[in-house]
Design an enzyme around this catalytic site. Sequence first.
Site: not given
Ligand code: TRP
Ligand code: ZN
Length: 449
Positions: A55-56, A137, A149, A183, A212, A299, A314, A318
Amino acid sequence: MTHPRSRLPRANSRAVAAMALTAAAALLAGTPAASATPGRTGPAAAGAESLAAPDIPIGNVKAHLAQLQSIATANGGNRAHGRTGYKASIDYVKARLDAAGFTTTLQQFTSSGSTGYNLVADWPGGDPNQVLMTGAHLDSVSAGPGINDNGSGSAAVLETALAVSRAQLQPTKHLRFAWWGAEELGMVGSKYYVNNLPATDRAKITGYLNLDMAGSPNPGYFVYDDDPALEKVFKDWYAGIGVPTEPETEGDGRSDHASFKNVGIPVGGLFTGAGRTKTAAQVTKWGGTSGQAFDRCYHSSCDTTANIDDTALDRNSDALAHAIWTLGTESSPPGESYENTADVAVPDNGAAVTSSITVSGRTGNAPATLKVGVDIKHTWRGDLVIDLLAPDGTAYRLKNSSGSDSADDVIATYTVDASGETANGTWRLRVQDVAAQDTGFIDSWKLTF
Ligand code: TRP
Ligand code: ZN
Ligand code: CA
């Protein structure tokens, strides 16, 4: 010079003669010696074995987020490419990994006139020809601290890597973790990494897992559906806790996995949603607020530590650990055999000959009980010295010569402790006839893992 010896009476000398003829006929017919494609047999779907993940601790993941928030606060409110907050984020992650025994590499690149950094961390060990990679990222947009994000993915990947260290995991695959720069400028860092990786190293990456946005405040549970095997390992984990998932569709290819997918590497990952709106049907599945974005602070400056759903983060931490433990420690099913049935003449009192079997598609090392089935037809088997040669050339003696062993043929199965050898590669049976008069040939031989 031939050494003197007494010939014992033979029970069936006609059979021996017939065998010798068979060998001669096979050789005359031009049967390829050691180049035949070995057959592979064995239990059909025995299912690979792997270890259970720990478990993390979500508290540890959130502690990393608090650090990233402090870094942003101390550096003008963001952790964006080319800003001091980005480099400070890299330094934070690198220090934790270095202290935990990872081999870390900082990779520099230039984008929009600023220096960017990828951090790559290798966990020592595992099969260098089978690399399981996991990444996130680490940069934010310049508008805010980027805690969901993508502090969330970065922290989950970091804490999972630290769990690998705490467990002193000895995976079958080599584990590599990465934190990407820029990214938000178009997956610049991950593209740079992939483009600068020699083709031979690229070919060793068996899969890339991406996180992400892993803790969106109004979360969805999305699993990348790019590769069925990688998708399955995440879906299985979610099925185990009874939480439904959906395939990730909010802009396929909008994160660093695209850099890997573009060069043919299987990719997988987890996502909790960005600017898109959660539907009523999704609220029925997952709770939360319908008609509202998965991440209303996507964003923007409010993407702070307050912009995280702890349960989602969480679970995804995991789930990631489960995927790394499952994929990274799976071993090939035991009992599979590889055989070469091509005949190879063994010259009388002459040079050693070999017959090869190329093993591929296995993971990790050979077993401590590797079975070597040998079928050599010969008119005086005491003449023969037999070795198994591992892919790296290490010789394992299967049989010595003997001046008194006058029986025909070597038809035997030897057990070799080959646990120090990688399973994949070209194994050879080496046979030498060290005394004059009697002759024979390798009829077939077989490796059973
Ligand atoms: N950092 C990504 C972006 O700004 C966030 C994101 C949007 C994403 N759609 C996604 C990440 C789909 C993974 C899969 O575009
Ligand atoms: Zn992102
Ligand atoms: Ca001989």
